[in-house]
Design a protein around this motif. Structure first.
Motif, mmCIF file in Angstrom:
data_model
loop_
_atom_site.group_PDB
_atom_site.id
_atom_site.type_symbol
_atom_site.label_atom_id
_atom_site.label_comp_id
_atom_site.label_asym_id
_atom_site.label_seq_id
_atom_site.Cartn_x
_atom_site.Cartn_y
_atom_site.Cartn_z
ATOM 1 N N LEU A 180 110.208 -43.282 23.888
ATOM 2 C CA LEU A 180 109.094 -42.919 23.002
ATOM 3 C C LEU A 180 108.672 -41.474 23.214
ATOM 4 C CD1 LEU A 180 106.979 -46.207 23.298
ATOM 5 C CD2 LEU A 180 108.177 -45.395 21.254
ATOM 6 N N GLU A 181 108.674 -41.044 24.481
ATOM 7 C CA GLU A 181 108.324 -39.650 24.785
ATOM 8 C C GLU A 181 109.351 -38.681 24.200
ATOM 9 O OE1 GLU A 181 108.054 -39.691 28.993
ATOM 10 O OE2 GLU A 181 106.128 -40.756 29.042
ATOM 11 N N ALA A 182 110.569 -39.182 24.040
ATOM 12 C CA ALA A 182 111.634 -38.352 23.462
ATOM 13 C C ALA A 182 111.641 -38.439 21.934
ATOM 14 C CB ALA A 182 112.981 -38.779 24.016
ATOM 15 N N SER A 183 110.567 -38.997 21.365
ATOM 16 C CA SER A 183 110.371 -39.109 19.905
ATOM 17 C C SER A 183 111.347 -40.061 19.226
ATOM 18 C CB SER A 183 110.468 -37.711 19.250
ATOM 19 O OG SER A 183 109.472 -36.860 19.765
ATOM 20 N N VAL A 184 111.858 -41.050 19.987
ATOM 21 C CA VAL A 184 112.670 -42.104 19.371
ATOM 22 C C VAL A 184 111.720 -43.091 18.698
ATOM 23 C CG1 VAL A 184 114.363 -43.931 19.742
ATOM 24 C CG2 VAL A 184 114.456 -41.829 21.113
ATOM 25 N N GLU A 185 111.958 -43.402 17.431
ATOM 26 C CA GLU A 185 111.074 -44.285 16.682
ATOM 27 C C GLU A 185 111.105 -45.710 17.256
ATOM 28 O OE1 GLU A 185 108.898 -43.786 14.166
ATOM 29 O OE2 GLU A 185 109.232 -41.650 14.537
ATOM 30 N N PRO A 186 109.949 -46.396 17.276
ATOM 31 C CA PRO A 186 109.905 -47.772 17.785
ATOM 32 C C PRO A 186 110.934 -48.686 17.135
ATOM 33 C CG PRO A 186 107.688 -46.936 17.500
ATOM 34 C CD PRO A 186 108.597 -45.892 16.940
ATOM 35 N N VAL A 187 111.110 -48.582 15.823
ATOM 36 C CA VAL A 187 112.062 -49.461 15.141
ATOM 37 C C VAL A 187 113.480 -49.202 15.632
ATOM 38 C CG1 VAL A 187 112.428 -47.925 13.166
ATOM 39 C CG2 VAL A 187 112.761 -50.393 12.902
ATOM 40 N N GLU A 188 113.773 -47.946 15.960
ATOM 41 C CA GLU A 188 115.101 -47.614 16.479
ATOM 42 C C GLU A 188 115.293 -48.188 17.884
ATOM 43 O OE1 GLU A 188 117.791 -43.673 17.553
ATOM 44 O OE2 GLU A 188 116.081 -43.464 16.185
ATOM 45 N N ILE A 189 114.240 -48.163 18.689
ATOM 46 C CA ILE A 189 114.314 -48.754 20.036
ATOM 47 C C ILE A 189 114.561 -50.255 19.938
ATOM 48 C CG2 ILE A 189 113.019 -49.215 22.156
ATOM 49 C CD1 ILE A 189 111.531 -46.575 21.671
ATOM 50 N N PHE A 194 108.601 -54.447 24.621
ATOM 51 C CA PHE A 194 107.792 -54.678 23.426
ATOM 52 C C PHE A 194 106.320 -54.373 23.688
ATOM 53 C CE2 PHE A 194 111.263 -57.513 21.806
ATOM 54 C CZ PHE A 194 111.456 -56.852 20.608
ATOM 55 N N ASP A 195 105.836 -54.723 24.878
ATOM 56 C CA ASP A 195 104.438 -54.444 25.217
ATOM 57 C C ASP A 195 104.160 -52.940 25.208
ATOM 58 O OD1 ASP A 195 103.885 -57.119 25.462
ATOM 59 O OD2 ASP A 195 104.062 -57.154 27.657
ATOM 60 N N VAL A 196 105.114 -52.164 25.716
ATOM 61 C CA VAL A 196 104.966 -50.704 25.697
ATOM 62 C C VAL A 196 104.937 -50.196 24.260
ATOM 63 C CG1 VAL A 196 106.092 -48.517 26.287
ATOM 64 C CG2 VAL A 196 106.027 -50.380 27.957
ATOM 65 N N ILE A 197 105.814 -50.741 23.426
ATOM 66 C CA ILE A 197 105.876 -50.320 22.019
ATOM 67 C C ILE A 197 104.589 -50.695 21.281
ATOM 68 C CG2 ILE A 197 107.046 -50.763 19.822
ATOM 69 C CD1 ILE A 197 109.650 -51.042 21.471
ATOM 70 N N LYS A 198 104.100 -51.907 21.529
ATOM 71 C CA LYS A 198 102.863 -52.347 20.874
ATOM 72 C C LYS A 198 101.683 -51.462 21.275
ATOM 73 C CE LYS A 198 104.279 -57.189 20.400
ATOM 74 N NZ LYS A 198 104.126 -58.579 20.906
ATOM 75 N N SER A 227 98.628 -45.047 18.278
ATOM 76 C CA SER A 227 98.988 -44.109 17.220
ATOM 77 C C SER A 227 98.485 -44.553 15.859
ATOM 78 C CB SER A 227 100.507 -43.936 17.172
ATOM 79 O OG SER A 227 101.133 -45.170 16.855
ATOM 80 N N GLY A 228 97.782 -45.693 15.830
ATOM 81 C CA GLY A 228 97.234 -46.187 14.572
ATOM 82 C C GLY A 228 98.236 -46.903 13.703
ATOM 83 N N LYS A 229 99.427 -47.148 14.245
ATOM 84 C CA LYS A 229 100.455 -47.866 13.496
ATOM 85 C C LYS A 229 100.453 -49.325 13.915
ATOM 86 C CE LYS A 229 103.371 -43.739 13.509
ATOM 87 N NZ LYS A 229 104.672 -43.174 13.930
ATOM 88 N N LYS A 230 101.132 -50.119 13.157
ATOM 89 C CA LYS A 230 101.164 -51.544 13.478
ATOM 90 C C LYS A 230 102.555 -52.091 13.186
ATOM 91 C CE LYS A 230 98.758 -55.930 12.747
ATOM 92 N NZ LYS A 230 97.720 -56.648 11.981
ATOM 93 N N GLY A 231 103.106 -52.825 14.173
ATOM 94 C CA GLY A 231 104.406 -53.444 13.954
ATOM 95 C C GLY A 231 104.298 -54.604 12.989
ATOM 96 N N GLU A 232 105.367 -54.843 12.268
ATOM 97 C CA GLU A 232 105.362 -55.890 11.254
ATOM 98 C C GLU A 232 106.101 -57.119 11.757
ATOM 99 O OE1 GLU A 232 106.805 -56.581 6.629
ATOM 100 O OE2 GLU A 232 106.647 -54.568 7.460
ATOM 101 N N SER A 233 105.435 -58.280 11.676
ATOM 102 C CA SER A 233 106.057 -59.532 12.082
ATOM 103 C C SER A 233 107.140 -59.924 11.086
ATOM 104 C CB SER A 233 105.002 -60.641 12.154
ATOM 105 O OG SER A 233 105.617 -61.906 12.335
ATOM 106 N N LYS A 234 108.210 -60.508 11.615
ATOM 107 C CA LYS A 234 109.304 -60.960 10.753
ATOM 108 C C LYS A 234 109.025 -62.331 10.140
ATOM 109 C CE LYS A 234 113.100 -58.310 12.784
ATOM 110 N NZ LYS A 234 112.390 -57.484 13.748
#
Length: 871
Positions: A686-695, A732-736, A742-749
């Motif tokens: 994440l610090e390297a600017s890799v997008e959460p969805v890509e991770i 996942f906890d780190v990503i959440k 960041s004001g974003k929200k992950g989307e449940s499948k």
């Protein structure tokens, strides 16, 4: 009448058959606990036991399979109009309504035991009235699993599991019983908790001679849910000293034959076999099975010929089945139960055999603070990931066993030993050697170790033998015995042999066999005594030739004080192997040591067709010695198992490590269940600017898929699956947390309901499915266990849920599953229903109207992805 223990192995003994499935036919309602009938309908239970005795059963089980304080209060609670002083021996007085009944754990158990004894009294009395000699009749106190998964896979602590079983046994062992049967166990760790509880309550209640029988539930591949093989369970249970072991439930007799063959091939203990009446399916609203009594008996004849000597039935079998069984085998002589002189240790999945025709066992020495500054710092700082990596590294380089020594004066050794041992068993399936001089530390580790450990060590000092041997006898293990005593270490082989005789003699006095002792002839430095190597080698040879025993050496000390130590050490290692060395405590990262071992295996005829050496040589390049470790990590065949019969299990694990040799990746951390590494590597991405969805899509899901596929292929097992899920959850906890900040929200499948159906308190399968679904980014509504159909339907309708997952362990609770599906079809026709559990099959799922049968947790995840259109 002869005791039950005295008849073991002397004649074929017959257990009874099913209980819950028979009571269903007598009116047991969906979701109703069978154990309650001990109190409310005792004549039905007495009749059930009586009919089994009449059918020829020697042994009937009390109706106490689910008798735990988690299900029935451990306090005696009475309704105001209930007379708590009534005589439990008068069954007629106990026919009372459920509303007024005493369903305390104590009363449930007391009534169950009395019902079984009343049936036996009536049967013997009727035989005498007809001038017929009754067969020997015994009663076993029956107990099944708690329904919980133990830590670290689940939420039940090992000691809490022991306490649960103890609560039940304290009531049961006070009754008139002839043995205890711990049955339908699908987890080696819970099995061990139950056996330890039984052994300790035997001592408490003055019933030290009460036989302990254990029966596990294996799948069609011959493994428990948590991965143990028949060989591993035999090692564990014989180490604990059970009186009979075997298998029951899950499968019909035909499907059990290969597992029975594997058990009888390695067991020195009488083997129990209690199959289901084939596979279940629904027929006109009733659960029926596909094997008839006569066919059941014919299959059991073959099972008896393969060596099983205690036979009976499980789900779907009735007195008719047992009558057919006893009539067909009544004149059959039992196969001899012969001692198997195998020196065996185990992990929770497989065994490693020391000595015999097997290759010398490699015990990785690097988890030890001696001479290791960085390792000492890791112990002081509680740096468990560093220590765990030492274990994974040695496994990748070919170690068969990991030595675990965490002794530092300034730390709590007991606490650290248990912690490190637990963490290692979470990420590797290699057996461990518990290395400590403290009896307290040794006991704490042996008690919680999941398997049969190698124990380092005992010696010829009487005080030490008196402290260590009782621990090995209670908890099981193969103990390393050092050839030293109160007078020190003899310089000559003759002096060491005298100590060996003393150790063997004292061990026998404690009931420990020679096969469970590995002699350490002690390696002394040739730099201080030029004859040191000769004395050690002569002792190793004498143990093999004169005593028929096995040996182990810590080989590196031979070269202490000399230059180029590996040259001397590896040469000594080769000489020791030639003289009969069974195992070596060594550094598997050492190029010279691995060369010596591989070449010896080739030259000693232990490398068929030279295939392992050829593979080794092809990967070895003298010009790249600095890359040796990486080469080994990519060599999937270097860590082959010691015992050919279980080679595939171990090689699969090693190959998996090889396929993901880059240990710095997030995917590696997930695959190996490294929670802290997983979280840390996610932060760096994440610090390297890799997008959460890509991770998630590029690292986490591929890692989970990798483990999931190998779980389905049975090359990785439930502990690895769940630890990988935990590692992914850390990421996942780190990503959440990142998304929230960041004001974003992950989307449940998608949202899924999971529940264990009404009447069933076992939620292991449901919890596993929940963990995996959440890790694949589904939202899960967990309604818990023993959930009424109406509750599930209400939640589904209220939230318009598209997928409902239902779980059931017991045959008696499948009708509740069917009723739930009927109500869902009526009130929530849009919802798909997935079912799973130990008793479920594809045919059974189809017959009760399910949309999908989840044979395991990963199959359910795949169906959820399909249901919600996830690519």
């Amino acid at each position: 009448m002869a005791s039950l223990k005295s008849l073991l192995g002397k004649q074929i003994l017959f257990f009874d058959g099913g209980t819950g499935s028979v009571l269903q036919a007598r009116g047991l309602k969906p979701g109703e606990f069978p154990e309650k009938w001990n109190v409310t309908r005792p004549e039905e239970i007495i009749s059930l036991h009586y009919n089994y005795f009449s059918a020829g059963s020697n042994i009937v089980n009390t109706n106490t399979f689910g008798a735990f304080s988690t299900k029935f209060s451990d306090l005696t609670t009475y309704k105001k109009n209930f007379n708590g002083t009534q005589n439990v021996k008068n069954s007629a007085m106990r026919v009372i309504s459920g509303e007024n009944a005493d369903f305390s754990l104590k009363n449930i158990i007391q009534c169950a035991i009395e019902n079984a004894n009343e049936a036996r009294r009536r049967y013997i009395s009727d035989c005498k009235a007809r001038s017929v000699e009754p067969q020997p009749c015994f009663i076993t106190f029956d107990i099944g699993p708690t329904g919980k998964l133990l830590k670290p896979m689940g939420d039940l602590d090992f000691e809490d599991a022991v306490s649960l079983f103890k609560q039940t046994f304290r009531y049961g062992f006070k009754g008139n019983i002839d043995a205890v049967l711990i049955e339908t166990m699908s987890d080696s760790y819970e099995t061990k908790a139950a056996v330890i509880a039984a052994k300790e309550v035997r001592e408490e209640t003055g019933r030290a001679d009460l036989p302990i029988f254990v029966s596990n539930a294996y799948d069609a591949t011959g493994h428990l849910l948590t991965g143990a093989s028949p060989e591993a369970m035999t090692a564990l249970l014989e180490g604990l000293g059970v009186d009979a072991l075997g298998l029951n439930c899950s499968l019909g007799p035909e499907q059990m034959k290969e597992t029975v063959r594997r058990l009888t091939a390695v067991s020195s203990t009488p083997v129990i076999v209690k199959p289901n009446a084939g596979l279940p399916h629904d027929e006109n609203g009733s659960t029926v099975f596909d094997v008839k009594p006569h066919d059941f008996a014919l299959s059991m004849q073959e099972i008896a010929k393969s060596g099983a000597v205690i036979l009976g039935g499980c789900c779907g079998t009735t007195p008719e089945y047992i009558k057919s069984l006893t009539e067909n085998l009544k004149n059959t002589k039992p196969a001899a139960v012969l001692p198997k002189e195998r020196t065996v240790i185990s992990s929770y999945t497989h065994t490693v055999q020391i000595g015999g025709e097997n290759v010398p066992v490699l015990i990785g020495e690097r988890i030890n603070p001696t001479g290791k500054k960085k390792f000492k710092e890791a112990l002081r700082n509680g740096d468990i990931p560093y220590i765990v990596h030492q274990g994974l590294e040695q496994e990748a380089c070919g170690a068969h066993v990991l030595d675990v020594n965490v002794g530092l004066p300034e730390i709590d050794e007991k606490q650290m030993m248990v912690r490190v041992m637990t963490e290692l068993q979470s990420v590797t399936n290699l057996p461990l050697q518990i290395d400590t001089s403290s009896p307290d530390v040794m006991e704490a580790a042996l008690r919680r170790y999941n398997g049969k450990a190698l124990v380092n060590s005992v010696n010829g000092k009487q005080e030490v033998m008196d402290a260590v041997f009782p621990l090995v006898k209670k908890y099981g293990g193969v103990v390393v015995a050092l050839t030293l005593d109160e007078n020190g270490i003899p310089e000559t082989s003759t002096g060491r042999i005298e100590i060996i005789k003393k150790i063997y003699s004292n061990a026998e006095r404690y009931g420990i066999q020679k096969k469970d002792i590995v002699i350490d002839a002690l390696t002394m430095a040739v730099s201080s005594d030029i004859n040191a190597a000769l004395a050690t080698l002569q002792t190793v040879r004498a143990v093999r030739d004169e005593f028929g025993g096995n040996t182990v050496l810590g080989v590196s000390n031979i070269s202490f004080g000399l230059p180029d130590r590996e040259f001397v050490t590896s040469s000594f290692f080769t000489l020791a192997m030639q003289n009969g060395l069974g195992a070596a405590i060594m550094n598997p990262l050492s190029m010279e040591m691995m060369k010596a071992w591989r070449c010896f295996c080739l030259l000693a005829g232990k490398d068929k067709d030279c295939l392992n050496y050829i593979d080794f040589a092809q990967k070895f390049d003298e010009k790249k010695e600095a890359e040796w470790k990486a080469l080994l990590q990519n060599a999937g065949t270097l860590g082959e198992n010691v015992k050919a019969g279980e080679q595939a299990e171990h090689k699969g694990r090693t190959a998996e490590i090889g396929e993901t040799a880059d240990k710095s990746t997030l995917q590696y951390a997930v695959i190996h269940g490294l929670k802290e590494d997983s979280a840390e590597r996610t932060k760096k991405l994440l610090e390297a600017s890799v997008e959460p969805v890509e991770i998630i899509d590029g690292h986490l899901i591929p890692g989970l898929d990798y483990v999931g596929k190998r779980f389905e292929q049975k090359t990785m097992y439930l502990p690895q699956l769940l630890m990988a899920a935990d590692a992914a959850k850390s990421a996942f906890d780190v990503i959440k947390d990142y998304l929230e900040k960041s004001g974003k929200k992950g989307e449940s499948k998608g949202t899924v309901i999971v529940a264990t159906v009404h009447g069933d308190i076992h939620d292991i399968g449901k919890n596993i499915v929940k963990v995996l679904l959440e890790n694949y980014d589904f939202t899960v509504i967990d309604l818990g266990k023993d959930v009424p159909p109406e509750t599930i339907v209400e939640c589904c309708v209220k939230n318009h849920i598209e997928l409902v997952g239902l779980s059931a362990l017991m045959t008696t609770t499948v009708p509740a599953m069917k009723e739930t599906i009927i109500q869902l079809r009526k009130n929530a026709p849009w919802a798909k229903v997935c079912v799973g559990g130990a008793v479920m099959t594809q045919e059974y799922a189809d017959s009760i109207g399910a949309d999908f049968y989840g044979k395991d947790a990963m199959a359910t995840v795949t169906f959820a992805q399909k249901t919600f259109g996830v690519k």
